[in-house]
Design a protein around this motif. Structure first.
Motif, PDB file in Angstrom:
ATOM      1  N   VAL A 138      -7.709  -0.107  -0.082  1.00  0.00           N
ATOM      2  CA  VAL A 138      -6.570  -1.097   0.291  1.00  0.00           C
ATOM      3  C   VAL A 138      -6.351  -1.893  -0.825  1.00  0.00           C
ATOM      4  CG1 VAL A 138      -7.878  -2.557   1.509  1.00  0.00           C
ATOM      5  CG2 VAL A 138      -5.692  -2.733   1.816  1.00  0.00           C
ATOM      6  N   TYR A 140      -4.109  -5.318  -1.610  1.00  0.00           N
ATOM      7  CA  TYR A 140      -3.282  -6.082  -0.524  1.00  0.00           C
ATOM      8  C   TYR A 140      -2.494  -7.077  -1.692  1.00  0.00           C
ATOM      9  CZ  TYR A 140      -6.938  -6.040   2.864  1.00  0.00           C
ATOM     10  OH  TYR A 140      -7.394  -5.389   3.987  1.00  0.00           O
ATOM     11  N   ALA A 146       1.823  -8.248   2.956  1.00  0.00           N
ATOM     12  CA  ALA A 146       2.071  -6.642   2.590  1.00  0.00           C
ATOM     13  C   ALA A 146       0.824  -6.155   2.044  1.00  0.00           C
ATOM     14  CB  ALA A 146       3.247  -6.430   1.715  1.00  0.00           C
ATOM     15  N   CYS A 147       0.769  -4.765   1.852  1.00  0.00           N
ATOM     16  CA  CYS A 147      -0.455  -4.016   1.405  1.00  0.00           C
ATOM     17  C   CYS A 147      -0.072  -2.546   1.113  1.00  0.00           C
ATOM     18  CB  CYS A 147      -1.722  -4.198   2.200  1.00  0.00           C
ATOM     19  SG  CYS A 147      -1.919  -3.180   3.633  1.00  0.00           S
ATOM     20  N   VAL A 183       2.676  -1.107   3.609  1.00  0.00           N
ATOM     21  CA  VAL A 183       2.649  -1.753   5.011  1.00  0.00           C
ATOM     22  C   VAL A 183       2.970  -3.162   5.025  1.00  0.00           C
ATOM     23  CG1 VAL A 183       1.326  -2.033   7.096  1.00  0.00           C
ATOM     24  CG2 VAL A 183       0.953  -0.012   5.514  1.00  0.00           C
ATOM     25  N   TYR A 184       3.990  -3.401   5.839  1.00  0.00           N
ATOM     26  CA  TYR A 184       4.456  -4.678   5.882  1.00  0.00           C
ATOM     27  C   TYR A 184       4.153  -5.622   7.155  1.00  0.00           C
ATOM     28  CZ  TYR A 184       7.274  -3.497   1.976  1.00  0.00           C
ATOM     29  OH  TYR A 184       8.122  -3.059   0.738  1.00  0.00           O
ATOM     30  N   MET A 188       0.017  -5.190   8.809  1.00  0.00           N
ATOM     31  CA  MET A 188      -0.760  -5.561   7.641  1.00  0.00           C
ATOM     32  C   MET A 188      -1.919  -6.848   8.112  1.00  0.00           C
ATOM     33  SD  MET A 188      -1.523  -6.963   4.582  1.00  0.00           S
ATOM     34  CE  MET A 188      -2.519  -8.629   4.540  1.00  0.00           C
TER      35      MET A 188
END
Ligand SMILES: [Zn+2]
Length: 532
Positions: A138, A140, A146-147, A183-184, A188
């Motif tokens: 992941v 960040y 988000a990420c 992903v927002y 997230m």
């Protein structure tokens, strides 16, 4: 033991204080401050510390940061810009991180901003797969709104290509509609919380206290003696309480307990260093992730008008309930549409003419344009905001807000309207260094050197007040901390230069020689004070 501190310039931030070059500390508090001779005469047997012309300011207060997250992300790969200027550099850093990440934990990087990358876009799941194939990784975003996930992480999180956007959030998609890994918002937050809490559990007993301690030492090195933790939950509260009981907190921690956790966290003042009297609610998304709820639409990806988490009625009901139970309510609101909703809720709950006795707050307040600021001022709302965003994230704001970007974070206008503005960092979103925030409140220069809202620049003393007297007020602690006055706690910082005298560009370069909490050093370069 009585201690006299002298041969220093004291910037007391007290309202009508005379000149001072000496301060007497007794039982963790300031007993006297003024001319050194008079101070020494008040305590003939006191030990004396001579500071050789250094500057003493009140202990700095960060009115909104994420202390536990600072400790957690300190161990992640640093993928911020300019350290990692392009996606290849991020891939290299994630590859290195994979080598030292224990099996079962996700390979973790943080701190990137897509608009600062050479490619000017988010990295994709495929690019993360190239760096870290076969196990979850992941990355960040610096906003923590988000990420990006690689394929293994998407799978483990249960996100699939044909899935619709989840409530309160969104997925980035490629031209074929497949998930591109970004992903927002809501999903997230859930991921971040799950990874943080799982890694805490995996580190074993006491590790979470270690994380709090690591964060505290970092903050103390910046001269911070108090911080609001804007994301207090059951397990992080337990970690703070454990560190507090063991005497390992380096700040006074004022917890903003996440609204759905208030049943799981004891409310009140637990000690001189740990309190939970406030509640945190998120009304919308973030500015640099372009998810703050605005009127109109963003001219930049992901476009749209941002994300609002609650309908007006729902938010008002929550505020009414929390207010009745005695909590100070602190609501994250960045976009003008969200700020409007929050002010509606506060207006519905506060009694006209009775002010805002619990000091309900707006956290951030990015797009609090003049009519909204006037409403906030009339209601007596306190705003905890982040001058340091201007240099770190300001160019992204300019791209997303165009003509209106000069009106973002309009500290001078807010002050003139009568709003108490508390300084803060929102770390780890940006650095927790308050000297950078103070510089940015004075200069308002973005990373690219653009001047954002020149009319909103503050004089140096007002910039320092954000992180001292005004932040103390925002935490109901103005009788205890925020200025150097007899009777207040001996929380102070020794600097090698006076921030009110040097050129503003030089403020971040000022050396923090010592940070003292209740008369006890929690950070020092050398052995200035006994007992550290
Ligand atoms: Zn925050």
């Amino acid at each position: 033991m009585d201690l006299v501190v002298q041969d220093a310039v004291f910037v007391t931030m007290a309202e009508d204080a005379g000149p001072a070059d000496g301060m007497l500390i007794r039982d963790g508090r300031i007993a006297e401050i003024g001319p050194a001779e008079a101070v020494r005469a008040a305590a003939p047997g006191a030990a004396v510390v001579r500071l050789g012309g250094a500057t003493v300011i009140p202990g700095l207060i960060d009115a909104h940061c994420h202390v536990a997250d600072v400790g957690y992300l300190a161990a992640a790969a640093d993928c911020s810009q300019p350290a990692a200027p392009d996606i290849a550099a991020i891939q290299a850093r994630l590859r290195d991180a994979a080598d030292r990440t224990p099996e079962g934990s996700w390979v973790t990087g943080g701190g990137y901003a897509e608009y600062k990358l050479r490619e000017a876009r988010h990295p994709t799941r495929a690019e993360l797969d190239q760096a870290v194939p076969g196990r979850p990784a992941v990355l960040y975003h610096t906003s923590l709104h988000a990420c990006v996930l690689n394929t293994a992480a998407l799978r483990e999180a249960g996100f699939a290509d044909r899935q619709p956007d989840p409530p309160g959030g969104a997925f980035g998609r490629d031209s074929q509609g497949r998930l591109d890994g970004v992903v927002y918002e809501a999903p997230m937050f859930a991921l971040f919380a799950r990874n943080l809490h799982r890694d805490i559990a995996r580190m074993g007993a006491g590790a979470d206290g270690g994380l709090i301690q690591a964060a505290g030492q970092r903050l103390a090195a910046f001269g911070l003696t108090a911080a609001c933790d804007a994301d207090m939950r059951r397990d992080t509260f337990a970690a703070f309480a454990e560190a507090d009981a063991g005497g390992r907190l380096s700040q006074r921690i004022y917890g903003l307990v996440v609204h759905d956790q208030i049943g799981a966290v004891r409310q009140g003042r637990h000690s001189g260093q740990l309190a939970t009297e406030a509640v945190k609610i998120w009304a919308d998304g973030g500015m640099s992730s372009r998810t703050a709820a605005i009127h109109g639409t963003y001219p930049v990806p992901p476009h749209g008008s941002g994300i609002l988490y609650f309908e007006g009625d729902e938010l008002t009901a929550m505020v009414r309930d929390l207010d009745a139970r005695g909590f100070q309510v602190c609501i994250h609101a960045q976009g003008d549409r969200a700020i409007e909703t929050v002010l509606d809720a506060y207006a519905a709950v506060l009694t006209p003419g009775a002010g805002n006795p619990r000091r309900h707050r707006i956290e951030h307040g990015g797009a609090m344009y003049p009519p909204l600021a006037a409403r906030a001022a009339a209601l007596g709302i306190v705003v905890a905001s982040q001058p340091g965003f201007l240099s770190a994230l300001g160019d992204g704001f300019a791209a997303a807000f165009g003509d209106r970007s000069d009106q973002l974070y309009s500290f001078a206008s807010w002050q003139r309207a009568g709003i108490t503005v508390a300084g803060s960092s929102d770390a780890p979103v940006i650095t927790a260094d308050p000297l950078i925030g103070i510089r940015d409140a004075i200069l308002r220069r973005t990373g690219d050197g653009r001047l954002l809202g020149p009319a909103e620049r503050l004089p140096a003393r007002d910039a320092l007040a954000l992180y001292t007297t005004q932040a103390a007020f925002a935490c109901h602690r103005e009788n205890e901390i925020g200025s150097l006055e007899p009777g207040k706690l001996a929380d102070f910082v020794v600097l090698d230069k006076n921030p009110l005298e040097v050129e503003p560009e030089q403020i971040p370069g000022i050396g923090v020689l010592a940070t003292v909490l209740g008369g006890v050093p929690v950070h020092q370069a050398g052995d200035i004070f006994p007992g550290g």
